[in-house]
Structure formats: C-alpha cells, structure tokens
Design an enzyme around this catalytic site. Structure first.
Site, short mmCIF file in Angstrom:
data_model
loop_
_atom_site.label_atom_id
_atom_site.label_comp_id
_atom_site.label_asym_id
_atom_site.label_seq_id
_atom_site.Cartn_x
_atom_site.Cartn_y
_atom_site.Cartn_z
N ASP A 155 14.91 -66.86 -8.89
CA ASP A 155 15.54 -66.99 -10.20
C ASP A 155 14.48 -66.88 -11.29
OD1 ASP A 155 17.88 -67.21 -11.68
OD2 ASP A 155 17.75 -69.38 -11.86
N LYS A 195 17.11 -62.52 -9.72
CA LYS A 195 17.63 -62.34 -11.06
C LYS A 195 16.97 -61.14 -11.73
CE LYS A 195 16.89 -65.64 -14.17
NZ LYS A 195 17.52 -66.78 -14.86
#
Length: 240
Positions: A155, A195
């Site tokens: 992330d 991400k």
C-alpha cells in the site's frame, strides 16, 4: 512509505457495506491564521468518514484495513497458513488483517511488514523499521520470513507534492520496485497486490505483470474514496 489517506486489521467481517453511517456531521470552524482551508476540508472529511469511525470501533490501525478486507472478500487471496510480506506497512492495518486471517502468531509468525516509519508492535507480525528501497531490505525481508511468500502486498505511496502527474510517476516507480521484488520471491501460484494512481503511465508495469502472472485486475474497493485517484493492481497466480 507514507500512505495517501491514512492506511491499513482481522477477520473478513466488516467488509463491503459495513462502514456504517451517522447523521451527525462534524464541521471544523476556521479561525483566521490558524489553519489552511485545504487542511480544514481534509480534517472535516476525516472526522466525518464512516470508515474512520468503524476502524476505531473494530480496533484496526486505520481505515485502509477495509480496502484489504474488501479486496479479499472479492478475490479470496488470504488463507490460513500462508506467508505474507507487507511493503510500506505503516501504520499496520494491512499487516493486522493479514496476520489474523492467515493465523499468524508470535510463536509462529507468518507475516513480515516493512516501513521506514515506526509501526507499533502487532501480534503475529515481524516488523522491520527500514526503507524498502534500501539495498539490504529484500534479503532482510526474506530472512525474517524464512520462506518464499504466498502473497506480497503493498500500500506504498510516495509523499504527495500536490502535482498530480508527479505524484503518479513517483508512486508508479514504487509499484515497479515492489513488482520486481514480488516476481523474484513469490511461490508459484502466489499473488501480488499493489496500490497505484490512475494516470496512464504504468504500461511497462502492466506488461511485466501480464507476463509473469496468469491474470491481472484493476480494483477500486468501496473503501477507496470516490474522488481519490488511487487504484489497486492485483496480479494472480504467479507462473514461477
């Protein structure tokens, strides 16, 4: 790595549709010279975010925990007994989710997270406080895990500059480094989740993932704010 919007808790309960809502809307008053308008709007949005409230109720480190919960609810990535590496782990929500679902314990840790920011200890998670971009980081991750991972999750996002294209390019670079790491360490049949930001310059990254994995998906979980340009790339079934 810092996270856009605050990041990453548990069982698969509390996923889609579970954020709840409140009729109470908090307004942040601005006093002259005390707070920028953009900061006031961010704080007001944060205070009224149902995922923020639910993350506190559920004991998750951040609202981003629900992004992983929702992606996992859809694709069933996390399973008991798996070994997981979490890149850019701070503040720990994704590692928290992964550890609970795979059954990681302090006696038999199966999740390793890394971030240059400090992460408070989590049950069943080995945490490395160092920059993933350091040359020594990949080997330290593998030494800590003790085996090839079934899943690499990331992330990570570069600190934002306010310039959308610059932010996109910097985050895509992190995605590319994470992808290179994933394809060098994953078990055959493993998965990679990262991400990225919408921006149209990730062609090389997509080409690599499509070459190395059997399927690649673009995913925007409900917990991602509608106005956010963040997007997740999920590469499934590593060919080895």
């Amino acid at each position: 790595m810092s996270k856009a919007g605050g990041n990453k808790g548990g069982s698969r309960t509390g996923g889609r549709g579970g954020a709840g809502s409140s009729n109470l809307h908090v307004r942040v008053k601005k006093k002259a010279g005390t707070i920028k308008e953009s900061s006031r709007r961010w704080l007001e949005r944060h205070l009224n975010d149902p995922y923020v409230h639910k993350s506190r109720q559920d004991g998750y480190r951040s609202r981003a925990a629900y992004k992983l919960i929702e992606i996992n609810d859809r694709y069933n990535l996390l399973k008991k007994g798996q070994k997981i590496i979490d890149l850019g782990a701070a503040p720990g929500g994704w590692s928290q989710i992964a550890a609970r679902i795979v059954g990681s314990t302090d006696e038999n840790p199966q999740v390793v997270g890394i971030d240059y920011l400090h992460v408070d200890p989590l049950p069943g998670v080995i945490l490395l406080e160092m920059d993933f971009l350091d040359d020594e980081a990949p080997q330290k991750l593998m030494d800590a895990l003790g085996d090839k991972p079934d899943l690499v999750i990331s992330d990570m996002a570069a600190p934002t500059t306010g310039h959308r294209r610059t932010d996109h390019l910097r985050t895509v670079h992190l995605c590319e480094v994470a992808a290179d790491f994933a394809v060098s360490v994953l078990k055959p049949g493993g998965h990679f989740l990262t991400k990225t930001f919408q921006g149209g310059t990730e062609n090389e990254l997509l080409a690599l993932l499509k070459q190395k994995f059997r399927s690649v998906h673009h995913v925007k979980p409900p917990a991602s704010r509608a106005e956010s340009v963040e997007l997740y790339l999920l590469a499934r079934d590593f060919k080895g």
